[in-house]
Design a protein around this motif. Sequence first.
Motif, PDB file in Angstrom:
ATOM      1  N   SER A  75       0.815  -1.216   0.000  1.00 38.98           N
ATOM      2  CA  SER A  75       0.000   0.000   0.000  1.00 38.98           C
ATOM      3  C   SER A  75       0.851   1.269   0.000  1.00 38.98           C
ATOM      4  O   SER A  75       0.395   2.331  -0.418  1.00 38.98           O
ATOM      5  CB  SER A  75      -0.936   0.017   1.212  1.00 38.98           C
ATOM      6  N   THR A  76       2.092   1.189   0.484  1.00 41.60           N
ATOM      7  CA  THR A  76       2.955   2.366   0.550  1.00 41.60           C
ATOM      8  C   THR A  76       3.987   2.387  -0.572  1.00 41.60           C
ATOM      9  O   THR A  76       4.896   3.209  -0.563  1.00 41.60           O
ATOM     10  CB  THR A  76       3.687   2.425   1.901  1.00 41.60           C
ATOM     11  N   LEU A  77       3.822   1.485  -1.538  1.00 36.53           N
ATOM     12  CA  LEU A  77       4.803   1.387  -2.616  1.00 36.53           C
ATOM     13  C   LEU A  77       4.911   2.684  -3.409  1.00 36.53           C
ATOM     14  O   LEU A  77       6.020   3.153  -3.701  1.00 36.53           O
ATOM     15  CB  LEU A  77       4.432   0.229  -3.541  1.00 36.53           C
ATOM     16  N   ALA A  78       3.767   3.290  -3.772  1.00 28.23           N
ATOM     17  CA  ALA A  78       3.794   4.528  -4.549  1.00 28.23           C
ATOM     18  C   ALA A  78       4.483   5.645  -3.776  1.00 28.23           C
ATOM     19  O   ALA A  78       5.281   6.412  -4.338  1.00 28.23           O
ATOM     20  CB  ALA A  78       2.373   4.942  -4.931  1.00 28.23           C
ATOM     21  N   LEU A  79       4.198   5.737  -2.493  1.00 23.16           N
ATOM     22  CA  LEU A  79       4.827   6.755  -1.659  1.00 23.16           C
ATOM     23  C   LEU A  79       6.323   6.531  -1.567  1.00 23.16           C
ATOM     24  O   LEU A  79       7.121   7.467  -1.699  1.00 23.16           O
ATOM     25  CB  LEU A  79       4.195   6.732  -0.268  1.00 23.16           C
ATOM     26  N   ARG A  80       6.742   5.283  -1.362  1.00 25.75           N
ATOM     27  CA  ARG A  80       8.177   5.013  -1.237  1.00 25.75           C
ATOM     28  C   ARG A  80       8.913   5.234  -2.556  1.00 25.75           C
ATOM     29  O   ARG A  80      10.058   5.704  -2.574  1.00 25.75           O
ATOM     30  CB  ARG A  80       8.384   3.589  -0.710  1.00 25.75           C
ATOM     31  N   ARG A  81       8.271   4.920  -3.659  1.00 19.01           N
ATOM     32  CA  ARG A  81       8.882   5.208  -4.964  1.00 19.01           C
ATOM     33  C   ARG A  81       9.073   6.707  -5.155  1.00 19.01           C
ATOM     34  O   ARG A  81      10.098   7.176  -5.642  1.00 19.01           O
ATOM     35  CB  ARG A  81       8.011   4.630  -6.084  1.00 19.01           C
ATOM     36  N   PHE A  82       8.056   7.459  -4.772  1.00 17.86           N
ATOM     37  CA  PHE A  82       8.133   8.915  -4.867  1.00 17.86           C
ATOM     38  C   PHE A  82       9.303   9.438  -4.031  1.00 17.86           C
ATOM     39  O   PHE A  82      10.077  10.297  -4.482  1.00 17.86           O
ATOM     40  CB  PHE A  82       6.810   9.522  -4.388  1.00 17.86           C
ATOM     41  N   LEU A  83       9.446   8.921  -2.830  1.00 17.30           N
ATOM     42  CA  LEU A  83      10.528   9.365  -1.954  1.00 17.30           C
ATOM     43  C   LEU A  83      11.899   9.004  -2.535  1.00 17.30           C
ATOM     44  O   LEU A  83      12.836   9.811  -2.488  1.00 17.30           O
ATOM     45  CB  LEU A  83      10.367   8.753  -0.566  1.00 17.30           C
ATOM     46  N   LYS A  84      12.010   7.808  -3.084  1.00 18.08           N
ATOM     47  CA  LYS A  84      13.284   7.399  -3.676  1.00 18.08           C
ATOM     48  C   LYS A  84      13.633   8.271  -4.874  1.00 18.08           C
ATOM     49  O   LYS A  84      14.807   8.617  -5.089  1.00 18.08           O
ATOM     50  CB  LYS A  84      13.211   5.928  -4.079  1.00 18.08           C
ATOM     51  N   GLN A  85      12.621   8.644  -5.648  1.00 18.07           N
ATOM     52  CA  GLN A  85      12.857   9.503  -6.804  1.00 18.07           C
ATOM     53  C   GLN A  85      13.296  10.901  -6.383  1.00 18.07           C
ATOM     54  O   GLN A  85      13.879  11.633  -7.191  1.00 18.07           O
ATOM     55  CB  GLN A  85      11.601   9.573  -7.667  1.00 18.07           C
ATOM     56  N   HIS A  86      13.030  11.246  -5.134  1.00 17.65           N
ATOM     57  CA  HIS A  86      13.456  12.546  -4.628  1.00 17.65           C
ATOM     58  C   HIS A  86      14.686  12.439  -3.728  1.00 17.65           C
ATOM     59  O   HIS A  86      14.984  13.359  -2.958  1.00 17.65           O
ATOM     60  CB  HIS A  86      12.299  13.219  -3.883  1.00 17.65           C
ATOM     61  N   GLY A  87      15.372  11.325  -3.816  1.00 12.04           N
ATOM     62  CA  GLY A  87      16.672  11.214  -3.178  1.00 12.04           C
ATOM     63  C   GLY A  87      16.713  10.607  -1.805  1.00 12.04           C
ATOM     64  O   GLY A  87      17.785  10.564  -1.175  1.00 12.04           O
ATOM     65  N   TYR A  88      15.581  10.115  -1.304  1.00 16.08           N
ATOM     66  CA  TYR A  88      15.567   9.523   0.035  1.00 16.08           C
ATOM     67  C   TYR A  88      15.735   8.009  -0.015  1.00 16.08           C
ATOM     68  O   TYR A  88      15.410   7.374  -1.025  1.00 16.08           O
ATOM     69  CB  TYR A  88      14.258   9.866   0.762  1.00 16.08           C
ATOM     70  N   GLN A  89      16.217   7.445   1.068  1.00 19.78           N
ATOM     71  CA  GLN A  89      16.327   6.000   1.196  1.00 19.78           C
ATOM     72  C   GLN A  89      15.060   5.497   1.890  1.00 19.78           C
ATOM     73  O   GLN A  89      14.983   5.437   3.120  1.00 19.78           O
ATOM     74  CB  GLN A  89      17.580   5.631   2.000  1.00 19.78           C
TER      75      GLN A  89
END
Length: 279
Positions: A75-89
């Motif tokens: 359920s949090t996959l889209a959010l985590r992808r967004f964060l990774k695309q913005h430089g976060y781990q």
Amino acid sequence: MPRPSRKTKPTPEPTGGDDTGLHLTPPGLGLVLLEARAPWEAMAMAAVFPWLSRMPSGDGHAVLVFPGLGASDISTLALRRFLKQHGYQAHGWKQGLNLGPRDGVLDTCRERVHQLHQQHGGKISLIGWSLGGVYAREMAKEMPDLVRCVITLGTPFTGHPKATNAWRFYNLVSGQQSHDEDLLAEVRKPPPVPTTSIYSKTDGIVAWQCSINPTRHAHTENIEVHASHIGMGMNPLAMYAIADRLRQDPAHWKRFDVQGARRWFFKVAHQPEMVTQWY
């Protein structure tokens, strides 16, 4: 119960005194039906992604994301992808379905925070969706030296669990009762680190008043977005607010600014005169 007033004027703290939020009721059927808009929020996210991608990148610190009740890391996959695309781990909680704080769940959460702190060599940010936000807040209270900031999405950390449409499901799957007043009193206390609550007045699962941080603390804030409960973790406005908050330097943390164009999309409840009266 009187209808919520739309007037904004100085009011007592939403979670202060002896008020336990028992006067609140869950969102009505109309708001429950509006939860069906979640797929549209996902499509809106895809549509505005080129705009969101122009936001400044983060500093690369680690972010742990907790899913909501009955949900998993999927359920949090889209959010985590967004964060990774913005430089976060960005990392999931890795405990399968969130079925409440059953035996071993919180211990594993603690281990996960310690693991990511050691792995990345610095403080980590915690994001929690719905019930996951309660976990995030509690971990930050226990381990403030390891946590940079906390962001919650539609999390019912104040008021009373029966002001949600999920309390019966929580009792069923967790094997616990949601009316332990001593526990609820502890849950209402904010963590000692920068803490942001992102909430929606059109949430069909959680009464929005249950997601309001007390305003007397300089390190807490509340950001209102137009979103469903189910779609909040895919909502572009929520994503924007999350990215903005994660970029804050904890040593010089400032509340979300709604000046300029932001005032058309966001509302905040930081100061006493901006707290909406509902009782």
